[in-house]
Design a protein around this motif. Structure first.
Motif, PDB file in Angstrom:
ATOM      1  N   ILE A  11       0.841  -1.203   0.000  1.00 46.02           N
ATOM      2  CA  ILE A  11       0.000   0.000   0.000  1.00 46.02           C
ATOM      3  C   ILE A  11       0.875   1.252   0.000  1.00 46.02           C
ATOM      4  O   ILE A  11       0.642   2.190  -0.767  1.00 46.02           O
ATOM      5  N   TRP A  12       1.902   1.265   0.853  1.00 49.27           N
ATOM      6  CA  TRP A  12       2.784   2.434   0.902  1.00 49.27           C
ATOM      7  C   TRP A  12       3.538   2.616  -0.412  1.00 49.27           C
ATOM      8  O   TRP A  12       3.759   3.730  -0.860  1.00 49.27           O
ATOM      9  N   LYS A  13       3.926   1.488  -1.029  1.00 49.91           N
ATOM     10  CA  LYS A  13       4.646   1.568  -2.307  1.00 49.91           C
ATOM     11  C   LYS A  13       3.751   2.177  -3.375  1.00 49.91           C
ATOM     12  O   LYS A  13       4.179   3.072  -4.109  1.00 49.91           O
ATOM     13  N   TRP A  14       2.495   1.744  -3.441  1.00 47.69           N
ATOM     14  CA  TRP A  14       1.590   2.288  -4.458  1.00 47.69           C
ATOM     15  C   TRP A  14       1.229   3.741  -4.169  1.00 47.69           C
ATOM     16  O   TRP A  14       1.031   4.528  -5.090  1.00 47.69           O
ATOM     17  N   MET A  15       1.156   4.099  -2.890  1.00 44.83           N
ATOM     18  CA  MET A  15       0.909   5.508  -2.556  1.00 44.83           C
ATOM     19  C   MET A  15       2.095   6.362  -2.998  1.00 44.83           C
ATOM     20  O   MET A  15       1.912   7.470  -3.513  1.00 44.83           O
ATOM     21  N   ALA A  16       3.313   5.874  -2.825  1.00 44.36           N
ATOM     22  CA  ALA A  16       4.504   6.602  -3.264  1.00 44.36           C
ATOM     23  C   ALA A  16       4.522   6.721  -4.786  1.00 44.36           C
ATOM     24  O   ALA A  16       4.858   7.779  -5.328  1.00 44.36           O
ATOM     25  N   TYR A  17       4.149   5.641  -5.477  1.00 41.59           N
ATOM     26  CA  TYR A  17       4.072   5.699  -6.939  1.00 41.59           C
ATOM     27  C   TYR A  17       3.042   6.735  -7.393  1.00 41.59           C
ATOM     28  O   TYR A  17       3.279   7.502  -8.315  1.00 41.59           O
ATOM     29  N   GLY A  18       1.900   6.758  -6.741  1.00 43.95           N
ATOM     30  CA  GLY A  18       0.855   7.710  -7.095  1.00 43.95           C
ATOM     31  C   GLY A  18       1.307   9.148  -6.868  1.00 43.95           C
ATOM     32  O   GLY A  18       1.063  10.019  -7.699  1.00 43.95           O
ATOM     33  N   PHE A  19       1.971   9.386  -5.744  1.00 43.24           N
ATOM     34  CA  PHE A  19       2.461  10.730  -5.449  1.00 43.24           C
ATOM     35  C   PHE A  19       3.527  11.149  -6.457  1.00 43.24           C
ATOM     36  O   PHE A  19       3.521  12.285  -6.935  1.00 43.24           O
ATOM     37  N   SER A  20       4.421  10.223  -6.794  1.00 49.06           N
ATOM     38  CA  SER A  20       5.460  10.526  -7.783  1.00 49.06           C
ATOM     39  C   SER A  20       4.848  10.836  -9.136  1.00 49.06           C
ATOM     40  O   SER A  20       5.277  11.769  -9.830  1.00 49.06           O
ATOM     41  N   PHE A  21       3.833  10.066  -9.518  1.00 50.78           N
ATOM     42  CA  PHE A  21       3.151  10.314 -10.786  1.00 50.78           C
ATOM     43  C   PHE A  21       2.490  11.686 -10.789  1.00 50.78           C
ATOM     44  O   PHE A  21       2.562  12.419 -11.765  1.00 50.78           O
ATOM     45  N   PHE A  22       1.875  12.061  -9.664  1.00 49.14           N
ATOM     46  CA  PHE A  22       1.225  13.359  -9.561  1.00 49.14           C
ATOM     47  C   PHE A  22       2.236  14.493  -9.686  1.00 49.14           C
ATOM     48  O   PHE A  22       2.000  15.478 -10.385  1.00 49.14           O
ATOM     49  N   VAL A  23       3.387  14.360  -9.033  1.00 52.63           N
ATOM     50  CA  VAL A  23       4.430  15.391  -9.111  1.00 52.63           C
ATOM     51  C   VAL A  23       4.953  15.512 -10.541  1.00 52.63           C
ATOM     52  O   VAL A  23       5.117  16.616 -11.065  1.00 52.63           O
ATOM     53  N   LEU A  24       5.202  14.377 -11.187  1.00 49.71           N
ATOM     54  CA  LEU A  24       5.657  14.417 -12.580  1.00 49.71           C
ATOM     55  C   LEU A  24       4.606  15.029 -13.491  1.00 49.71           C
ATOM     56  O   LEU A  24       4.937  15.784 -14.415  1.00 49.71           O
ATOM     57  N   LEU A  25       3.344  14.732 -13.230  1.00 55.93           N
ATOM     58  CA  LEU A  25       2.264  15.321 -14.030  1.00 55.93           C
ATOM     59  C   LEU A  25       2.251  16.840 -13.880  1.00 55.93           C
ATOM     60  O   LEU A  25       2.097  17.566 -14.875  1.00 55.93           O
ATOM     61  N   LEU A  26       2.453  17.329 -12.672  1.00 53.64           N
ATOM     62  CA  LEU A  26       2.512  18.786 -12.463  1.00 53.64           C
ATOM     63  C   LEU A  26       3.702  19.400 -13.204  1.00 53.64           C
ATOM     64  O   LEU A  26       3.580  20.457 -13.824  1.00 53.64           O
ATOM     65  N   ILE A  27       4.849  18.736 -13.138  1.00 56.70           N
ATOM     66  CA  ILE A  27       6.050  19.269 -13.780  1.00 56.70           C
ATOM     67  C   ILE A  27       5.870  19.344 -15.289  1.00 56.70           C
ATOM     68  O   ILE A  27       6.147  20.366 -15.919  1.00 56.70           O
ATOM     69  N   PHE A  28       5.369  18.249 -15.893  1.00 54.79           N
ATOM     70  CA  PHE A  28       5.219  18.248 -17.340  1.00 54.79           C
ATOM     71  C   PHE A  28       4.070  19.131 -17.803  1.00 54.79           C
ATOM     72  O   PHE A  28       4.095  19.649 -18.918  1.00 54.79           O
ATOM     73  N   SER A  29       3.063  19.335 -16.947  1.00 53.43           N
ATOM     74  CA  SER A  29       1.969  20.225 -17.340  1.00 53.43           C
ATOM     75  C   SER A  29       2.430  21.678 -17.366  1.00 53.43           C
ATOM     76  O   SER A  29       1.783  22.523 -17.984  1.00 53.43           O
ATOM     77  N   ALA A  30       3.558  21.979 -16.712  1.00 54.84           N
ATOM     78  CA  ALA A  30       4.076  23.345 -16.718  1.00 54.84           C
ATOM     79  C   ALA A  30       4.442  23.778 -18.137  1.00 54.84           C
ATOM     80  O   ALA A  30       4.370  24.963 -18.461  1.00 54.84           O
TER      81      ALA A  30
END
Length: 50
Positions: A11-30
């Motif tokens: 669960i913690w691993k998938w939460m970390a993956y989700g958070f990382s994906f969200f951060v990358l999405l914000l960066i590339f949406s810039a």
């Protein structure tokens, strides 16, 4: 008991993956919506009290 530890780690691993994906999405949406990222940055500064 071992299975419960594995599920918690999973669960913690998938939460970390989700958070990382969200951060990358914000960066590339810039690149595609710079005015939106400026608004987000201004909101973060306001929430931090600067």
């Amino acid at each position: 008991m071992h299975n419960q530890q594995c599920s918690k780690a999973s669960i913690w691993k998938w939460m970390a993956y989700g958070f990382s994906f969200f951060v990358l999405l914000l960066i590339f949406s810039a690149y595609y919506a710079p005015d939106m990222m400026v608004a987000v940055t201004n909101q973060v500064w306001a929430l931090c009290g600067w």
